[in-house]
Design a protein around this motif. Structure first.
Motif, PDB file in Angstrom:
ATOM      1  N   GLN A  47       0.315   0.927 -37.674  1.00  0.00           N
ATOM      2  CA  GLN A  47      -0.347  -0.043 -36.806  1.00  0.00           C
ATOM      3  C   GLN A  47      -0.449   0.600 -35.411  1.00  0.00           C
ATOM      4  O   GLN A  47       0.552   1.054 -34.877  1.00  0.00           O
ATOM      5  N   HIS A  48      -1.657   0.579 -34.812  1.00  0.00           N
ATOM      6  CA  HIS A  48      -1.770   1.227 -33.501  1.00  0.00           C
ATOM      7  C   HIS A  48      -2.888   0.600 -32.688  1.00  0.00           C
ATOM      8  O   HIS A  48      -3.806  -0.026 -33.219  1.00  0.00           O
ATOM      9  N   ASP A  49      -2.764   0.764 -31.364  1.00  0.00           N
ATOM     10  CA  ASP A  49      -3.786   0.305 -30.402  1.00  0.00           C
ATOM     11  C   ASP A  49      -3.846   1.345 -29.283  1.00  0.00           C
ATOM     12  O   ASP A  49      -3.293   1.159 -28.209  1.00  0.00           O
ATOM     13  N   VAL A  50      -4.503   2.481 -29.594  1.00  0.00           N
ATOM     14  CA  VAL A  50      -4.592   3.585 -28.632  1.00  0.00           C
ATOM     15  C   VAL A  50      -6.047   4.022 -28.506  1.00  0.00           C
ATOM     16  O   VAL A  50      -6.431   5.114 -28.966  1.00  0.00           O
ATOM     17  N   PRO A  51      -6.891   3.198 -27.883  1.00  0.00           N
ATOM     18  CA  PRO A  51      -8.304   3.578 -27.757  1.00  0.00           C
ATOM     19  C   PRO A  51      -8.464   4.764 -26.825  1.00  0.00           C
ATOM     20  O   PRO A  51      -7.787   4.881 -25.811  1.00  0.00           O
ATOM     21  N   GLY A  52      -9.395   5.663 -27.180  1.00  0.00           N
ATOM     22  CA  GLY A  52      -9.707   6.803 -26.328  1.00  0.00           C
ATOM     23  C   GLY A  52      -8.720   7.936 -26.427  1.00  0.00           C
ATOM     24  O   GLY A  52      -8.872   8.950 -25.731  1.00  0.00           O
ATOM     25  N   THR A  53      -7.701   7.841 -27.259  1.00  0.00           N
ATOM     26  CA  THR A  53      -6.698   8.892 -27.389  1.00  0.00           C
ATOM     27  C   THR A  53      -6.473   9.182 -28.880  1.00  0.00           C
ATOM     28  O   THR A  53      -6.477   8.259 -29.706  1.00  0.00           O
ATOM     29  N   GLN A  54      -6.267  10.439 -29.219  1.00  0.00           N
ATOM     30  CA  GLN A  54      -5.999  10.787 -30.609  1.00  0.00           C
ATOM     31  C   GLN A  54      -4.680  10.166 -31.059  1.00  0.00           C
ATOM     32  O   GLN A  54      -3.632  10.428 -30.467  1.00  0.00           O
ATOM     33  N   PRO A  55      -4.697   9.304 -32.099  1.00  0.00           N
ATOM     34  CA  PRO A  55      -3.451   8.687 -32.560  1.00  0.00           C
ATOM     35  C   PRO A  55      -2.479   9.733 -33.087  1.00  0.00           C
ATOM     36  O   PRO A  55      -2.877  10.793 -33.573  1.00  0.00           O
ATOM     37  N   LEU A  56      -1.217   9.386 -33.010  1.00  0.00           N
ATOM     38  CA  LEU A  56      -0.191  10.309 -33.484  1.00  0.00           C
ATOM     39  C   LEU A  56      -0.279  10.477 -35.003  1.00  0.00           C
ATOM     40  O   LEU A  56       0.099  11.522 -35.535  1.00  0.00           O
ATOM     41  N   ILE A  57      -0.767   9.449 -35.699  1.00  0.00           N
ATOM     42  CA  ILE A  57      -0.836   9.507 -37.151  1.00  0.00           C
ATOM     43  C   ILE A  57      -1.757  10.613 -37.641  1.00  0.00           C
ATOM     44  O   ILE A  57      -1.655  11.088 -38.786  1.00  0.00           O
ATOM     45  N   GLU A  58      -2.689  11.041 -36.769  1.00  0.00           N
ATOM     46  CA  GLU A  58      -3.622  12.104 -37.133  1.00  0.00           C
ATOM     47  C   GLU A  58      -3.104  13.488 -36.791  1.00  0.00           C
ATOM     48  O   GLU A  58      -3.784  14.474 -37.066  1.00  0.00           O
TER      49      GLU A  58
END
Length: 503
Positions: free
Chosen positions: A133-144
């Motif tokens: 679950q994430h809410d990080v618009p404009g930034t590469q998520p850690l899951i990737e």
């Protein structure tokens, strides 16, 4: 080719308020500009310090909020793991993956937050992602970012900071294991602080912009205020530059009661003293030239017409000697009057007034065949200059002799009248006419009507008496003598009677 340099004509540099001026070929920063520079420097240091401190405190607040959020999320997961159960069976979880899935599907992450479930897969280097679950618009998520996930999963620490090219990541981890087995899964909370930090930096830049505007406003206000405060100082400089020996009348307007006004008052007082000194010098030169011109002319005239007759020569020598004696007395009197402006002209000390009065009486009796009388004596001790007072009293006695005839009465005395000490000389001559009462105390001025036989004075005697009285912060009073004549009294208003009583 030969060149000839033009000769520079000396000029007087005008008074200016520019930051940099030229004075004798050297560049000089004005006081106004220096005050403004120091003011701006102090304000700049203060505003930058405030802005920097504010940014530091805001960043510290961001760090505390992130740490609090990481602690809260991990604590919620630990509590769920310990007390929660499988929603299908109602029993405790036996599979770590099920715990992670059941917890994560019910979570709603905060902005810039990631909630990740990871599971170890035998034989594979990277952990398997269960749910995120994430809410990080404009930034590469850690899951990737498999490399970053592998570092966090394998780390023995429960929290840390991960530095990536995309930005910093703050993370916390809770390991999950089957009962009695080694950890095979992990719950990871990751927060991207870039947005919060950028907001802080944005506020910092706004604060710097406001500070810059305040500095610009301070420049304008400070320039005007410094100019207003230093205006009397510039007037002092202008006045000093315009002063000449012929014109010492300029003064600085005094406004207010601050240090600048005190400076203007002090400068004006200095100009007053300077003007009096130059005036005294000019008067001395003018008076000396005026009075000495007559005896010099007489001496030259007698010498030019002197013949060979012995009797004529003897008479000429006598006349020349008399004129030279007169010139000597005039010079001595002028020198004495010139000293009246000096602070040490009068040196007060404790004096027995009775002894002073008696000495004056004894000295006066040798001045002429008169009916000398010692009228009264003040038997007190007072602070005054014995020599100067004696000189003034003898001068008054000499004046009385010049305006009386042999046998007429002259009385000398001293008395205490309230707070005042009075020493007087009273004659029985024709007195002083009303129109002459003031002018006789001026230099080289004589009354329009001579009270007695013409003396050899130059009109300086009463001027000397007045100067001595004023040197004691007193005055000379002129009264009519009962029965006819004039009485001159030294009224020493500031003389402190130390002890004794009048007799």
């Amino acid at each position: 080719m030969t060149t000839t340099a033009a000769r520079a004509t000396p000029t007087t540099a005008p008074v200016t308020t520019d930051p940099v001026t030229t004075d004798h070929g050297h560049r000089r920063i004005t006081a106004r500009f220096r005050i403004l520079l120091w003011l701006l420097l102090m304000m700049a240091v203060g505003l930058v310090s405030v802005a920097t401190t504010t940014r530091y405190l805001l960043l510290q607040d961001v760090d505390k909020r992130i740490n609090r959020l990481l602690t809260q999320e991990t604590a919620e997961f630990v509590n769920f793991e310990e007390r929660g159960g499988d929603p299908q069976t109602g029993r405790a979880f036996t599979d770590p993956a099920e715990v992670l899935y059941a917890f994560l599907e019910r979570q709603f992450p905060d902005p810039d937050e990631e909630l990740i479930g990871l599971e170890r897969v035998p034989g594979e280097p990277d952990p398997r992602k269960i749910l995120q679950q994430h809410d990080v618009p404009g930034t590469q998520p850690l899951i990737e970012d498999n490399h970053a996930l592998r570092q966090i999963f394998r780390s023995s620490a429960s929290s840390g900071v991960l530095h990536r090219a995309e930005g910093e990541v703050r993370w916390a981890k809770v390991s999950v294991a089957q009962r009695g087995a080694s950890p095979s899964a992990a719950f990871v909370v990751a927060i991207h602080p870039q947005a919060e930090q950028e907001r802080v930096n944005h506020e910092f830049r706004i604060l710097l912009g406001i500070s810059g505007g305040a500095l610009l406003l301070t420049i304008g206000i400070g320039w005007g205020v410094a100019g207003r405060i230093l205006k009397p100082v510039r007037l002092v400089r202008t006045t000093a530059a315009e002063l000449t020996e012929q014109d010492l009348t300029r003064r600085i307007p005094v406004r207010g009661s601050d240090d600048i006004a005190a400076l203007a008052e002090t400068f004006n007082a200095m100009l007053d003293r300077l003007e009096r000194a130059f005036t005294a010098q000019r008067e001395f030169v003018d008076d000396a030239g005026h009075e000495l011109r007559t005896p010099i002319t007489i001496v030259r005239g007698h010498l030019e017409v002197m013949g060979d007759d012995p009797a004529d020569r003897e008479e000429t020598i006598r006349l020349v000697a008399d004129e030279l004696d007169r010139m000597s007395r005039i010079v001595e009197d002028l020198l004495l009057l010139a000293k009246t402006e000096r602070p040490d002209f009068v040196v007060p000390e404790p004096v027995q007034v009775a002894e002073l009065t008696a000495d004056v009486f004894v000295n006066a009796r040798t001045l002429g065949e008169r009916d000398w009388q010692l009228a009264e004596v003040a038997d007190v001790e007072a602070e005054l200059d014995f020599q100067r007072i004696t000189q003034a009293m003898v001068q008054l006695a000499q004046n009385a002799v010049q305006h009386t005839t042999p046998g007429q009465t002259i009385r000398i005395g001293s008395r205490v009248d309230g707070p005042n000490l009075e020493l007087y000389v009273a004659d029985s001559g024709p007195g002083v006419q009303e129109q002459d009462a003031e002018i006789i105390f001026e230099r080289f001025r004589r009354g329009s009507f001579r009270r007695g036989a013409r003396g050899s004075g130059a009109g300086l005697g009463l001027s000397i008496v007045k100067a001595i009285a004023e040197g004691h912060r007193g005055r000379v009073r002129l009264d009519d003598t009962p029965g006819g004549g004039a009485t001159f009294t030294l009224v020493l208003t500031e003389s402190q009677v130390l002890e004794g009583s009048p007799t």
